[in-house]
Design an enzyme around this catalytic site. Structure first.
Site, PDB file in Angstrom:
ATOM      1  N   GLU A  60       0.701  -1.338  -0.016  1.00 32.48           N
ATOM      2  CA  GLU A  60      -0.023  -0.002   0.098  1.00 32.48           C
ATOM      3  C   GLU A  60       0.945   1.251   0.034  1.00 32.48           C
ATOM      4  O   GLU A  60       0.812   2.175  -0.735  1.00 32.48           O
ATOM      5  CB  GLU A  60      -1.225  -0.032   1.088  1.00 32.48           C
ATOM      6  CG  GLU A  60      -2.140  -0.747   0.994  1.00 32.48           C
ATOM      7  CD  GLU A  60      -2.066  -2.171   1.147  1.00 32.48           C
ATOM      8  OE1 GLU A  60      -1.079  -2.567   1.437  1.00 32.48           O
ATOM      9  OE2 GLU A  60      -3.041  -2.973   0.516  1.00 32.48           O
ATOM     10  N   HIS A 129     -11.003  -5.260  10.115  1.00 33.54           N
ATOM     11  CA  HIS A 129     -11.597  -4.849   8.809  1.00 33.54           C
ATOM     12  C   HIS A 129     -12.908  -4.199   8.464  1.00 33.54           C
ATOM     13  O   HIS A 129     -13.758  -4.328   7.700  1.00 33.54           O
ATOM     14  CB  HIS A 129     -11.677  -6.253   8.021  1.00 33.54           C
ATOM     15  CG  HIS A 129     -10.682  -7.120   7.574  1.00 33.54           C
ATOM     16  ND1 HIS A 129      -9.542  -7.357   8.556  1.00 33.54           N
ATOM     17  CD2 HIS A 129      -9.851  -7.220   6.505  1.00 33.54           C
ATOM     18  CE1 HIS A 129      -8.668  -7.888   7.868  1.00 33.54           C
ATOM     19  NE2 HIS A 129      -8.664  -7.745   6.822  1.00 33.54           N
TER      20      HIS A 129
END
Lengths: 328, 535
Positions: A60, A129
């Site tokens: 990322e 998440h």
């Protein structure tokens, strides 16, 4: 007007903007060959090729940095995060670089980049998440933050975000990708920073965005049957906030409930309360109430996952509280 | 030089702590970081550590006693030193020792960070030691400086009275806990400061003045109870706005207030339908319809009554005592469900006792007899000798009766302890002494806290009967009316008797009507047959 899923509306926006401007490209994990983790980029690899639909490794910070660099030299990258939870790894690029480049270069550099991906809870993915991180990004000057609720808004706002010369952070509701709605074809651009009155009412304003809008609708329908007229203001853009729309609605109903998926402390809703109390104090007939996610990490268990998030009954209770109705 | 060890703030909500156990005794050596006492906070029992090395010279707060955060609990110093610290001259002679001594205050800002409300103690090396407004009664939250007994620049010794403070109950003296020079007075005479807020600074060694930073902070923490004339004048127009009612605070939503202002409605005449009686838009709107009529009706009378305009009412700041009374009464009346029982008592026999007492030159009032009888009745009905404390009912071992004493700007209820065991002349003497000192505001906290029941007597004002509000945390109060000749029927005959009406207000959460009725029956029997007071 065609009825599209939220993910299809985003796909349409991406395709249209890539066609319109050759500088636009998409980068992220599984955006190409796999057609997108949530199928937002379905078909785009075939259409635009691997030079513009770029599969990135799990990195990322790296591919976000690549996007920021590309934006600095004139391209218009769209960086897809598999979820916003993973973007925390790329915070330095988003916050320290993208958000500040224009300022730190004395206006010489622009950073026309979109960071987008799903946020929020649902599907028993537990705490790492399931975070609604909007307020984190809304905190930083230099970033614009959008969070559309409907397919039409998703398309219109993404198109505006891609065309914006500043970094835009876009929160898509992970649970919204499959919902359907009418989406205008072709040139449908919604200016950033404009909220939308999704439902007109006169007794109380529900101020919300993204997935929480649907709970607000559910609550409004039930309240309507009890004779309570609810206005729903969908903020759509969380930075900059549409103060005018917030104040206009509160001045009309004199009461407000803010519904936010994220945690209560320092949430976007807290900022909305501040706007209301400082600029529309004399229009208030009751203290503003916030409905937020509970101040805990998200549970894995489905029943607890639901209990932690706002829902229609919680919103109804809050509305009755600001209306001083019994049973609140 | 001896330095005070202060009660630290050990939890975010801690306002005071109880010393459970001293781990060191006077004369013991103490090292920095060493635990010196065990302290019970509002949350848990924790250890208090020393911030400096030295000898524990004097323990100021005994085991089992409370101290507010920031208050000195012990004195630390050097061996052989007296707790009352060396004289100021000595300090000046030994400048070398200063930096070392200054280390103790240095450590203290740490504590202040946790609790910004408390006195910033010594704010840095030698700048000065804050003298905090002490807590002098269990209900005291702030105090008014009535008079400074020292002026800036005066030398002060530990234990010396430096100011007179008006609390909610009485006027008391504030003592210095340290030697030094009164460097700066922060809270002026007539001004009020919250408990724990600095009221003055004692110059550290060498008489250095406190840093200017402290200067700007301190006044913000104290608030003026008596606004200066200029301020009062500018605030006067505000008084026109009906922001409060005699019964307490008027709750109005901002919108309702705005509409009322626009329409010229008097909010104090509008009944609120929101939570806690808050006036909201719908209330103002429904009142609006009636307004023109009311205005039309009131106009002629207003015009007739006022050839000139009505003079502005004089606004006098609420005294500390009145503030506490209003707060507590506003809490207790809606908070405690009262029930009321009244009984007529024939007082002929009781009055005879008074006459007989006079004959032996003992001054016994009707009230003294009532106090005695109410105490004996309490002893016999222990279910009345209770109070609610959270989820528990406290059953008192002793019978302590409060007597309501009206004083200049309020009332106070000093307690006659063990009133059931005391003779009438003892009660009488004690009651007179307490009442007199109450009027001088010279009562000690222990003398007006912790009663079982209060006797409130308005008989001397010619009041036949009345209903009193319970004096919390007590569970009952007796409202005593005047003794008057009344016609009563005895054996079918009308006879004239000295009759007095007594009304009991009971806290229905802990006392039931039947218990209250039995108690009153006993009280009546004791008063009507005062011979029983002897048994």
């Amino acid at each position: 007007m065609a009825e599209l899923m939220y993910r299809e509306a985003l796909n349409q926006a991406l395709a249209e903007e890539m066609e319109r401007d050759a500088n636009v490209f998409l980068i992220g994990e599984e955006v190409g060959r796999y057609q997108g983790a949530f199928k937002v980029s379905q078909g785009l690899l075939d259409k635009f090729g691997s030079a513009r639909i770029i599969d990135a490794p799990i990195s990322e910070l790296g591919f976000t940095g690549l996007g920021v660099g590309a934006a600095m030299v004139g391209l218009r990258p769209v960086v897809e995060m598999m979820t916003w939870n993973f973007a925390i790894l790329a915070m330095d690029q988003i916050v320290n670089n993208a958000a500040k480049l224009r300022h730190m270069s004395g206006g010489q550099l622009r950073c026309p980049i979109v960071f987008r991906g799903p946020g929020g809870a649902g599907g028993r993915l537990s705490s790492q998440h399931s975070q609604a991180l909007e307020s984190t990004y809304a905190h930083f000057p230099g970033l614009k933050v959008i969070a559309p609720a409907t397919p039409a808004d998703a398309k219109g706002l993404l198109k505006a975000a891609i065309r914006d010369d500043n970094p835009v952070v876009m929160f898509e509701g992970e649970r919204l990708y499959a919902i359907k709605g009418e989406v205008p074809e072709g040139e449908h651009v919604i200016p950033l920073g404009k909220a939308d009155v999704k439902r007109e009412g006169k007794d109380v304003t529900l101020i919300t965005w993204s997935r929480m809008y649907y709970f607000c609708e559910e609550a409004a329908k039930q309240l309507e049957s009890e004779g309570i007229s609810v206005e729903i203001l969908d903020l759509r853009t969380l930075r900059p906030l549409d103060e005018e729309a917030i104040l206009a609605s509160v001045r009309k109903t004199n009461r407000a409930v803010i519904v936010e998926e994220g945690w209560p402390l320092a949430g976007v809703g807290a900022q909305v309360v501040d706007i209301i109390q400082s600029k529309a104090f004399d229009d208030l007939d009751a203290p503003v109430v916030r409905v937020t996610g509970l101040d805990v990490n998200m549970s894995y268990a489905a029943n607890l996952e639901n209990a932690i998030q706002p829902d229609a009954p919680k919103i109804i209770a809050a509305v009755k509280k600001v209306l001083y109705r019994e049973g609140a | 030089m001896a330095t005070p060890i202060q009660m630290p703030s050990l939890s975010p909500t801690m306002k005071e702590g109880k010393i459970v156990k001293w781990l060191k005794k006077e004369g013991d050596k103490v090292s920095s970081g060493e635990a010196i006492a065990e302290c019970e906070t509002d949350k848990s029992n924790l250890e208090i550590e020393a911030y400096d090395d030295g000898i524990l010279l004097k323990i100021l707060v005994a085991e089992g006693e409370m101290a507010t955060v920031g208050a000195p609990i012990a004195m630390l110093g050097e061996k052989g030193e007296k707790a009352e610290a060396p004289k100021a001259e000595k300090k000046a002679e030994t400048p070398k020792a200063e930096p070392k001594k200054a280390e103790a205050p240095k450590a203290e800002p740490k504590k202040d960070e946790k609790k910004p409300e408390s006195a910033p103690a010594a704010s840095g090396g030698g700048e000065g030691i804050a003298i905090a407004m002490p807590s002098m009664s269990p209900t005291m939250t702030e105090g008014k400086i009535v008079k400074w007994l020292k002026k800036e620049g005066d030398k002060i010794s530990s234990g010396e009275a430096i100011a007179e403070v008006e609390t909610d109950k009485s006027n008391l003296e504030v003592e210095a806990y340290d030697d030094g020079v009164l460097a700066r007075i922060v809270v002026k005479e007539g001004e009020t400061a919250k408990v724990g807020a600095p009221i003055a600074y004692l110059a550290g060694k060498g008489g250095a003045k406190p840093a200017p930073a402290a200067e700007s902070k301190a006044p913000a923490e104290s608030k003026s109870a008596a606004p200066k004339p200029a301020a009062a004048a500018t605030e006067a127009p505000k008084a026109k706005e009906p922001v409060s009612t005699p019964g307490g605070r008027l709750r109005v939503s901002p919108l309702a207030r705005r509409i009322a202002q626009e329409k010229g409605l008097d909010l104090s005449r509008i009944q609120g339908s929101g939570p806690l009686g808050r006036i909201v838009k719908r209330d103002v709107e429904s009142a609006r319809a009636e307004a023109p009529k009311a205005a039309a009706a009131s106009k002629p009378t207003a015009a007739a009554a006022a050839p000139g305009t009505r003079p502005e009412p004089k606004s006098v700041p609420v005294s500390t005592m009145r503030k506490v009374i209003s707060q507590r009464m506003a809490e207790v009346k809606p908070g405690v469900p009262h029930f009321y029982l009244s009984v007529d008592v024939e007082m002929d026999a009781a009055l005879k006792i008074r006459e007989e007492a006079k004959a032996v030159e003992s001054k016994v009032s009707v009230n003294d007899i009532i106090v005695k009888a109410s105490a004996m009745a309490l002893r016999r009905y222990p279910k009345m000798n209770v109070a609610l404390n959270g989820d528990a009912i406290l059953h008192f071992e002793s019978v302590d009766v409060g007597i309501a004493v009206a004083i200049e700007d309020g009332l106070i209820t000093p307690i006659i302890r063990d009133a059931d065991k005391k003779g009438l002349s003892a009660i009488s003497a004690e009651a007179r002494d307490l009442a007199e000192r109450a009027r001088k505001r010279a009562l000690k906290p222990a003398e007006y806290t912790g009663g079982s029941l209060t006797v409130s007597n308005l008989g001397m004002y010619g009041i036949d009967s009345f209903i009193a509000v319970i004096n919390p945390p007590q569970a009952a109060i007796l409202a005593v009316g005047s003794v008057a000749d009344k016609v009563v029927v005895r054996d079918g005959q009308m006879v004239i008797r000295k009759v007095m009406t007594v009304t009991l207000s009971g806290d229905h959460r802990v006392i039931d009507g039947a218990i209250g009725a039995e108690y009153l029956r006993e009280l009546r029997a004791l008063l009507e047959h005062p011979m029983r007071l002897l048994f």
